[in-house]
Design a protein around this motif. Structure first.
Motif, PDB file in Angstrom:
ATOM      1  N   MET A   1     -25.015  14.514  -7.524  1.00 48.24           N
ATOM      2  CA  MET A   1     -24.071  13.773  -8.341  1.00 48.24           C
ATOM      3  C   MET A   1     -23.868  14.422  -9.703  1.00 48.24           C
ATOM      4  O   MET A   1     -22.982  14.025 -10.426  1.00 48.24           O
ATOM      5  CB  MET A   1     -24.532  12.330  -8.521  1.00 48.24           C
ATOM      6  N   ASP A   2     -24.697  15.427 -10.031  1.00 48.78           N
ATOM      7  CA  ASP A   2     -24.505  16.122 -11.297  1.00 48.78           C
ATOM      8  C   ASP A   2     -23.160  16.820 -11.347  1.00 48.78           C
ATOM      9  O   ASP A   2     -22.555  16.927 -12.405  1.00 48.78           O
ATOM     10  CB  ASP A   2     -25.624  17.139 -11.536  1.00 48.78           C
ATOM     11  N   SER A   3     -22.693  17.287 -10.189  1.00 46.51           N
ATOM     12  CA  SER A   3     -21.396  17.961 -10.162  1.00 46.51           C
ATOM     13  C   SER A   3     -20.275  16.986 -10.501  1.00 46.51           C
ATOM     14  O   SER A   3     -19.244  17.386 -11.025  1.00 46.51           O
ATOM     15  CB  SER A   3     -21.147  18.613  -8.801  1.00 46.51           C
ATOM     16  N   ILE A   4     -20.473  15.687 -10.216  1.00 49.34           N
ATOM     17  CA  ILE A   4     -19.477  14.681 -10.597  1.00 49.34           C
ATOM     18  C   ILE A   4     -19.482  14.527 -12.112  1.00 49.34           C
ATOM     19  O   ILE A   4     -18.433  14.548 -12.748  1.00 49.34           O
ATOM     20  CB  ILE A   4     -19.771  13.318  -9.937  1.00 49.34           C
ATOM     21  N   ASN A   5     -20.677  14.366 -12.683  1.00 52.30           N
ATOM     22  CA  ASN A   5     -20.792  14.166 -14.125  1.00 52.30           C
ATOM     23  C   ASN A   5     -20.306  15.373 -14.908  1.00 52.30           C
ATOM     24  O   ASN A   5     -19.776  15.231 -16.000  1.00 52.30           O
ATOM     25  CB  ASN A   5     -22.244  13.852 -14.502  1.00 52.30           C
ATOM     26  N   ASN A   6     -20.488  16.564 -14.349  1.00 51.45           N
ATOM     27  CA  ASN A   6     -20.074  17.788 -15.034  1.00 51.45           C
ATOM     28  C   ASN A   6     -18.623  18.140 -14.765  1.00 51.45           C
ATOM     29  O   ASN A   6     -18.107  19.083 -15.336  1.00 51.45           O
ATOM     30  CB  ASN A   6     -20.969  18.959 -14.608  1.00 51.45           C
ATOM     31  N   GLY A   7     -17.973  17.411 -13.867  1.00 53.43           N
ATOM     32  CA  GLY A   7     -16.575  17.685 -13.549  1.00 53.43           C
ATOM     33  C   GLY A   7     -16.376  18.975 -12.779  1.00 53.43           C
ATOM     34  O   GLY A   7     -15.314  19.566 -12.815  1.00 53.43           O
ATOM     35  N   GLU A   8     -17.431  19.437 -12.082  1.00 51.83           N
ATOM     36  CA  GLU A   8     -17.359  20.700 -11.364  1.00 51.83           C
ATOM     37  C   GLU A   8     -16.586  20.591 -10.057  1.00 51.83           C
ATOM     38  O   GLU A   8     -16.162  21.599  -9.513  1.00 51.83           O
ATOM     39  CB  GLU A   8     -18.768  21.233 -11.092  1.00 51.83           C
ATOM     40  N   LEU A   9     -16.432  19.397  -9.533  1.00 55.69           N
ATOM     41  CA  LEU A   9     -15.695  19.226  -8.289  1.00 55.69           C
ATOM     42  C   LEU A   9     -14.203  19.351  -8.544  1.00 55.69           C
ATOM     43  O   LEU A   9     -13.698  18.897  -9.569  1.00 55.69           O
ATOM     44  CB  LEU A   9     -15.959  17.832  -7.694  1.00 55.69           C
ATOM     45  N   SER A  10     -13.517  19.959  -7.593  1.00 59.53           N
ATOM     46  CA  SER A  10     -12.059  19.980  -7.690  1.00 59.53           C
ATOM     47  C   SER A  10     -11.552  18.592  -7.322  1.00 59.53           C
ATOM     48  O   SER A  10     -12.285  17.768  -6.749  1.00 59.53           O
ATOM     49  CB  SER A  10     -11.472  21.023  -6.734  1.00 59.53           C
ATOM     50  N   PHE A  11     -10.283  18.342  -7.625  1.00 61.08           N
ATOM     51  CA  PHE A  11      -9.681  17.065  -7.275  1.00 61.08           C
ATOM     52  C   PHE A  11      -9.775  16.848  -5.770  1.00 61.08           C
ATOM     53  O   PHE A  11     -10.132  15.760  -5.308  1.00 61.08           O
ATOM     54  CB  PHE A  11      -8.215  17.036  -7.736  1.00 61.08           C
ATOM     55  N   GLU A  12      -9.483  17.890  -5.002  1.00 62.60           N
ATOM     56  CA  GLU A  12      -9.493  17.786  -3.545  1.00 62.60           C
ATOM     57  C   GLU A  12     -10.894  17.497  -3.015  1.00 62.60           C
ATOM     58  O   GLU A  12     -11.070  16.684  -2.109  1.00 62.60           O
ATOM     59  CB  GLU A  12      -8.931  19.064  -2.914  1.00 62.60           C
ATOM     60  N   GLN A  13     -11.905  18.159  -3.585  1.00 60.24           N
ATOM     61  CA  GLN A  13     -13.288  17.921  -3.163  1.00 60.24           C
ATOM     62  C   GLN A  13     -13.709  16.491  -3.485  1.00 60.24           C
ATOM     63  O   GLN A  13     -14.363  15.832  -2.674  1.00 60.24           O
ATOM     64  CB  GLN A  13     -14.234  18.899  -3.865  1.00 60.24           C
ATOM     65  N   ALA A  14     -13.337  16.026  -4.659  1.00 65.29           N
ATOM     66  CA  ALA A  14     -13.694  14.667  -5.063  1.00 65.29           C
ATOM     67  C   ALA A  14     -13.021  13.638  -4.153  1.00 65.29           C
ATOM     68  O   ALA A  14     -13.647  12.657  -3.738  1.00 65.29           O
ATOM     69  CB  ALA A  14     -13.313  14.427  -6.522  1.00 65.29           C
ATOM     70  N   MET A  15     -11.749  13.861  -3.826  1.00 61.75           N
ATOM     71  CA  MET A  15     -11.038  12.933  -2.941  1.00 61.75           C
ATOM     72  C   MET A  15     -11.634  12.931  -1.538  1.00 61.75           C
ATOM     73  O   MET A  15     -11.763  11.887  -0.907  1.00 61.75           O
ATOM     74  CB  MET A  15      -9.551  13.289  -2.882  1.00 61.75           C
ATOM     75  N   GLU A  16     -12.024  14.091  -1.065  1.00 59.66           N
ATOM     76  CA  GLU A  16     -12.633  14.196   0.262  1.00 59.66           C
ATOM     77  C   GLU A  16     -13.953  13.427   0.298  1.00 59.66           C
ATOM     78  O   GLU A  16     -14.222  12.681   1.239  1.00 59.66           O
ATOM     79  CB  GLU A  16     -12.863  15.669   0.609  1.00 59.66           C
ATOM     80  N   ARG A  17     -14.771  13.606  -0.730  1.00 63.82           N
ATOM     81  CA  ARG A  17     -16.051  12.891  -0.793  1.00 63.82           C
ATOM     82  C   ARG A  17     -15.806  11.393  -0.938  1.00 63.82           C
ATOM     83  O   ARG A  17     -16.494  10.574  -0.308  1.00 63.82           O
ATOM     84  CB  ARG A  17     -16.892  13.413  -1.961  1.00 63.82           C
ATOM     85  N   LEU A  18     -14.842  11.005  -1.736  1.00 69.74           N
ATOM     86  CA  LEU A  18     -14.513   9.593  -1.918  1.00 69.74           C
ATOM     87  C   LEU A  18     -14.052   8.977  -0.599  1.00 69.74           C
ATOM     88  O   LEU A  18     -14.452   7.868  -0.251  1.00 69.74           O
ATOM     89  CB  LEU A  18     -13.436   9.439  -2.993  1.00 69.74           C
ATOM     90  N   ASP A  19     -13.252   9.700   0.154  1.00 71.20           N
ATOM     91  CA  ASP A  19     -12.800   9.219   1.463  1.00 71.20           C
ATOM     92  C   ASP A  19     -13.979   9.021   2.404  1.00 71.20           C
ATOM     93  O   ASP A  19     -14.045   8.032   3.141  1.00 71.20           O
ATOM     94  CB  ASP A  19     -11.793  10.215   2.058  1.00 71.20           C
ATOM     95  N   SER A  20     -14.918   9.944   2.367  1.00 73.81           N
ATOM     96  CA  SER A  20     -16.119   9.847   3.197  1.00 73.81           C
ATOM     97  C   SER A  20     -16.939   8.605   2.823  1.00 73.81           C
ATOM     98  O   SER A  20     -17.422   7.882   3.695  1.00 73.81           O
ATOM     99  CB  SER A  20     -16.960  11.114   3.028  1.00 73.81           C
ATOM    100  N   ILE A  21     -17.076   8.359   1.539  1.00 77.49           N
ATOM    101  CA  ILE A  21     -17.828   7.194   1.063  1.00 77.49           C
ATOM    102  C   ILE A  21     -17.149   5.906   1.504  1.00 77.49           C
ATOM    103  O   ILE A  21     -17.806   4.979   1.991  1.00 77.49           O
ATOM    104  CB  ILE A  21     -17.989   7.247  -0.469  1.00 77.49           C
ATOM    105  N   VAL A  22     -15.842   5.839   1.350  1.00 79.50           N
ATOM    106  CA  VAL A  22     -15.099   4.638   1.746  1.00 79.50           C
ATOM    107  C   VAL A  22     -15.287   4.373   3.236  1.00 79.50           C
ATOM    108  O   VAL A  22     -15.521   3.237   3.650  1.00 79.50           O
ATOM    109  CB  VAL A  22     -13.600   4.775   1.381  1.00 79.50           C
ATOM    110  N   SER A  23     -15.219   5.426   4.047  1.00 82.23           N
ATOM    111  CA  SER A  23     -15.403   5.264   5.493  1.00 82.23           C
ATOM    112  C   SER A  23     -16.786   4.706   5.814  1.00 82.23           C
ATOM    113  O   SER A  23     -16.920   3.814   6.650  1.00 82.23           O
ATOM    114  CB  SER A  23     -15.212   6.600   6.207  1.00 82.23           C
TER     115      SER A  23
END
Length: 84
Positions: A1-23
């Motif tokens: 989750m450090d990559s979230i706090n540091n903003g290292e994820l791209s928008f697409e990576q963040a959306m993909e992970r968010l979609d996975s979490i929602v599922s």
């Protein structure tokens, strides 16, 4: 989750992970503690995506056709909120 706090994820990576979490959360087969952790991660990802979208909006320039030709104009989002 450090990559979230540091903003290292791209928008697409963040959306993909968010979609996975929602599922996973919609499936309902995760223990309560895990569900809480996933929800917290999802909220961080949501804020990250919102922030990245705001940054992009600030950079967008639209070409407007005028009588003199095309001009650059800074993007200004239209507020569709009618106060309802």
């Amino acid at each position: 989750m450090d990559s979230i706090n540091n903003g290292e994820l791209s928008f697409e990576q963040a959306m993909e992970r968010l979609d996975s979490i929602v599922s996973k959360l919609e499936n309902g087969d995760v223990p309560l503690e895990t569900a809480i952790e996933l929800f917290q991660e999802g909220m961080k990802l949501s804020r990250l995506c919102g922030s990245k979208l705001e940054q992009v909006e600030q950079k967008i320039e639209m070409l407007i056709e005028t009588e003199q030709g095309f001009q650059k104009k800074t993007f200004a989002p239209v507020n569709d909120d009618k106060g309802e």
